[in-house]
Design an enzyme around this catalytic site. Structure first.
Site, PDB file in Angstrom:
ATOM      1  N   PRO A  45     -23.493  50.477  -9.097  1.00  0.00           N
ATOM      2  CA  PRO A  45     -24.898  50.124  -9.319  1.00  0.00           C
ATOM      3  C   PRO A  45     -25.192  48.706  -8.860  1.00  0.00           C
ATOM      4  O   PRO A  45     -24.303  47.851  -8.891  1.00  0.00           O
ATOM      5  CB  PRO A  45     -25.058  50.243 -10.846  1.00  0.00           C
ATOM      6  CG  PRO A  45     -23.690  50.179 -11.410  1.00  0.00           C
ATOM      7  CD  PRO A  45     -22.747  50.659 -10.357  1.00  0.00           C
ATOM      8  N   ASP A  46     -26.471  48.476  -8.444  1.00  0.00           N
ATOM      9  CA  ASP A  46     -26.813  47.083  -8.119  1.00  0.00           C
ATOM     10  C   ASP A  46     -27.205  46.419  -9.439  1.00  0.00           C
ATOM     11  O   ASP A  46     -26.876  46.930 -10.516  1.00  0.00           O
ATOM     12  CB  ASP A  46     -27.902  47.035  -7.036  1.00  0.00           C
ATOM     13  CG  ASP A  46     -29.258  47.556  -7.527  1.00  0.00           C
ATOM     14  OD1 ASP A  46     -30.166  47.729  -6.700  1.00  0.00           O
ATOM     15  OD2 ASP A  46     -29.380  47.803  -8.745  1.00  0.00           O
ATOM     16  N   PHE A  47     -27.861  45.272  -9.366  1.00  0.00           N
ATOM     17  CA  PHE A  47     -28.127  44.538 -10.612  1.00  0.00           C
ATOM     18  C   PHE A  47     -29.543  44.736 -11.117  1.00  0.00           C
ATOM     19  O   PHE A  47     -29.758  44.955 -12.313  1.00  0.00           O
ATOM     20  CB  PHE A  47     -27.863  43.033 -10.394  1.00  0.00           C
ATOM     21  CG  PHE A  47     -26.411  42.735 -10.153  1.00  0.00           C
ATOM     22  CD1 PHE A  47     -25.897  42.673  -8.865  1.00  0.00           C
ATOM     23  CD2 PHE A  47     -25.534  42.589 -11.224  1.00  0.00           C
ATOM     24  CE1 PHE A  47     -24.547  42.438  -8.643  1.00  0.00           C
ATOM     25  CE2 PHE A  47     -24.171  42.345 -11.007  1.00  0.00           C
ATOM     26  CZ  PHE A  47     -23.685  42.271  -9.720  1.00  0.00           C
ATOM     27  N   ARG A  48     -30.504  44.674 -10.135  1.00  0.00           N
ATOM     28  CA  ARG A  48     -31.894  44.530 -10.596  1.00  0.00           C
ATOM     29  C   ARG A  48     -32.787  45.738 -10.314  1.00  0.00           C
ATOM     30  O   ARG A  48     -33.967  45.697 -10.609  1.00  0.00           O
ATOM     31  CB  ARG A  48     -32.500  43.249  -9.976  1.00  0.00           C
ATOM     32  CG  ARG A  48     -31.796  41.975 -10.500  1.00  0.00           C
ATOM     33  CD  ARG A  48     -32.249  40.703  -9.795  1.00  0.00           C
ATOM     34  NE  ARG A  48     -31.515  39.554 -10.335  1.00  0.00           N
ATOM     35  CZ  ARG A  48     -30.307  39.182  -9.925  1.00  0.00           C
ATOM     36  NH1 ARG A  48     -29.682  39.869  -8.956  1.00  0.00           N
ATOM     37  NH2 ARG A  48     -29.678  38.153 -10.460  1.00  0.00           N
ATOM     38  N   ASN A 119     -21.239  40.372  -2.919  1.00  0.00           N
ATOM     39  CA  ASN A 119     -20.593  41.442  -3.669  1.00  0.00           C
ATOM     40  C   ASN A 119     -19.135  41.115  -4.000  1.00  0.00           C
ATOM     41  O   ASN A 119     -18.463  40.426  -3.232  1.00  0.00           O
ATOM     42  CB  ASN A 119     -20.664  42.761  -2.889  1.00  0.00           C
ATOM     43  CG  ASN A 119     -22.111  43.158  -2.616  1.00  0.00           C
ATOM     44  OD1 ASN A 119     -23.022  42.701  -3.315  1.00  0.00           O
ATOM     45  ND2 ASN A 119     -22.322  43.972  -1.591  1.00  0.00           N
ATOM     46  N   ASP A 121     -17.033  43.691  -4.787  1.00  0.00           N
ATOM     47  CA  ASP A 121     -16.352  44.989  -4.768  1.00  0.00           C
ATOM     48  C   ASP A 121     -15.300  45.093  -3.661  1.00  0.00           C
ATOM     49  O   ASP A 121     -14.612  46.111  -3.561  1.00  0.00           O
ATOM     50  CB  ASP A 121     -17.392  46.118  -4.644  1.00  0.00           C
ATOM     51  CG  ASP A 121     -18.339  45.908  -3.450  1.00  0.00           C
ATOM     52  OD1 ASP A 121     -19.546  46.179  -3.586  1.00  0.00           O
ATOM     53  OD2 ASP A 121     -17.855  45.454  -2.383  1.00  0.00           O
ATOM     54  N   HIS A 138     -19.699  34.885  -3.977  1.00  0.00           N
ATOM     55  CA  HIS A 138     -19.639  34.900  -5.449  1.00  0.00           C
ATOM     56  C   HIS A 138     -18.248  35.228  -5.938  1.00  0.00           C
ATOM     57  O   HIS A 138     -18.062  35.728  -7.042  1.00  0.00           O
ATOM     58  CB  HIS A 138     -20.687  35.899  -6.003  1.00  0.00           C
ATOM     59  CG  HIS A 138     -22.085  35.410  -5.731  1.00  0.00           C
ATOM     60  ND1 HIS A 138     -23.199  36.210  -5.894  1.00  0.00           N
ATOM     61  CD2 HIS A 138     -22.544  34.206  -5.292  1.00  0.00           C
ATOM     62  CE1 HIS A 138     -24.287  35.512  -5.563  1.00  0.00           C
ATOM     63  NE2 HIS A 138     -23.906  34.297  -5.199  1.00  0.00           N
TER      64      HIS A 138
END
Ligand code: APR
Length: 278
Positions: A45-48, A119, A121, A138
């Site tokens: 899933p993304d964040f927003r 990301n 991941d 990040h």
């Protein structure tokens, strides 16, 4: 000043003009800016995004506010929400997407200058993008250390703890151990800071799957020359992309837009072949 008038470098502001430019001699150094939207089709899933975004699903972890899951002050009090997220997101469970294979294809065609990603991941690396082209702004799960004394912690032990949902504690001072993922308020990696000047070499900037809401990453989009076309491939319109004469906005799912672009480029067989290998 908004130069919405005629493009300087591109013929038009559509996908066929973009393909023509990519195949021209003027396009040698493509720089990418990626966000969580490029991994949603992999199942992450993304964040927003409303409903499906992580921040609307972390409520079950009763956080004071969603971003707390990436805040040191909250982690120091309650490390369980982040460890829960890490358990769900831990690299190795997800397959790279068609979009990740497109990034590898750009590298194989010696067009990829730098892939800046927000990301954690590691799907860029897993898709076969050369490591020296990837800047994980990040951070990532690659390493971990104590949040108090900064003492590095053993990789295998950390993997065990995350898989079994046990909180890893520093063997020297008892502090909680956190993967080298950049939390809000933390410095971004040195490798990111050193790579920022790379934007000046960009002949083409492609921004994919990001809301462009988190700084300093989002500011990269302002650092390319006016003569460098900027392309946004995203479900919705974000940032100031579209305000420059050579900006192109291609709204839609990144896997679909990337496929359409590769058809225009005549690269669709190579793209599918790479993706079938991942
Ligand atoms: N195709 C194209 N765009 C998509 C897709 C898709 N399949 N799925 C989602 N998107 C878009 C969403 O519409 C949104 O604009 O991708 C964007 C994702 O935005 P965010 O959820 O905010 O993710 P991101 O921009 O990567 O967040 C940045 O915020 O919480 C911090 O550190 C975290 O790195 C993260 C940073």
């Amino acid at each position: 000043r908004n130069r919405r008038d005629k493009p300087q470098v591109l013929e038009g502001r559509d996908i066929s003009s973009l393909a023509k430019y990519i195949k021209s001699t003027g396009c040698k150094n493509v720089v990418l800016m990626l966000g969580a939207g490029v991994s949603t089709s992999a199942g992450i899933p993304d964040f927003r995004s409303p409903e499906t975004g992580l921040y609307s699903n972390l409520a079950r972890l009763n956080l004071p506010h969603p971003e707390a899951v990436f805040e040191i002050s909250f982690f120091r009090k309650q490390p369980v929400p982040f460890y829960t997220l890490a358990h769900e997101l831990y690299p190795g469970k997800f397959r790279p997407t068609i979009t990740h294979s497109f990034i590898r294809l750009l590298a194989e065609k010696s067009l990829l200058h730098t892939c800046f990603t927000q990301n954690i991941d590691t799907l860029e690396r897993r898709a076969g993008v050369p490591d020296d082209k990837i800047i994980e702004a990040h951070g990532s799960f690659a390493g971990q250390r104590c949040i108090e004394c900064k003492q590095p912690y053993d990789d295998e032990k950390m993997k065990e703890h995350i898989f079994s949902m046990k909180i890893a504690k520093c063997e020297h001072c008892g502090g909680y151990v956190k993967p080298d993922i950049v939390f809000f308020g933390e410095e971004l990696p040195e490798k990111f800071i050193r790579a920022i000047p790379n934007l000046r070499s960009a002949d083409l900037l492609i921004i994919m799957g990001t809301s462009l809401t988190v700084y300093p990453f989002a500011s990269l989009a302002q650092r390319v020359d006016e003569s460098c076309p900027r392309v946004l491939i995203n479900l919705d319109h974000v940032g100031d992309i579209g305000s420059r004469a050579d900006d192109i906005v291609l709204l839609g799912k990144c896997d679909d837009v990337v496929k359409d672009l590769c058809v225009e480029l005549g690269w669709e067989d190579e793209l599918i072949k790479l993706w079938n290998e991942t």
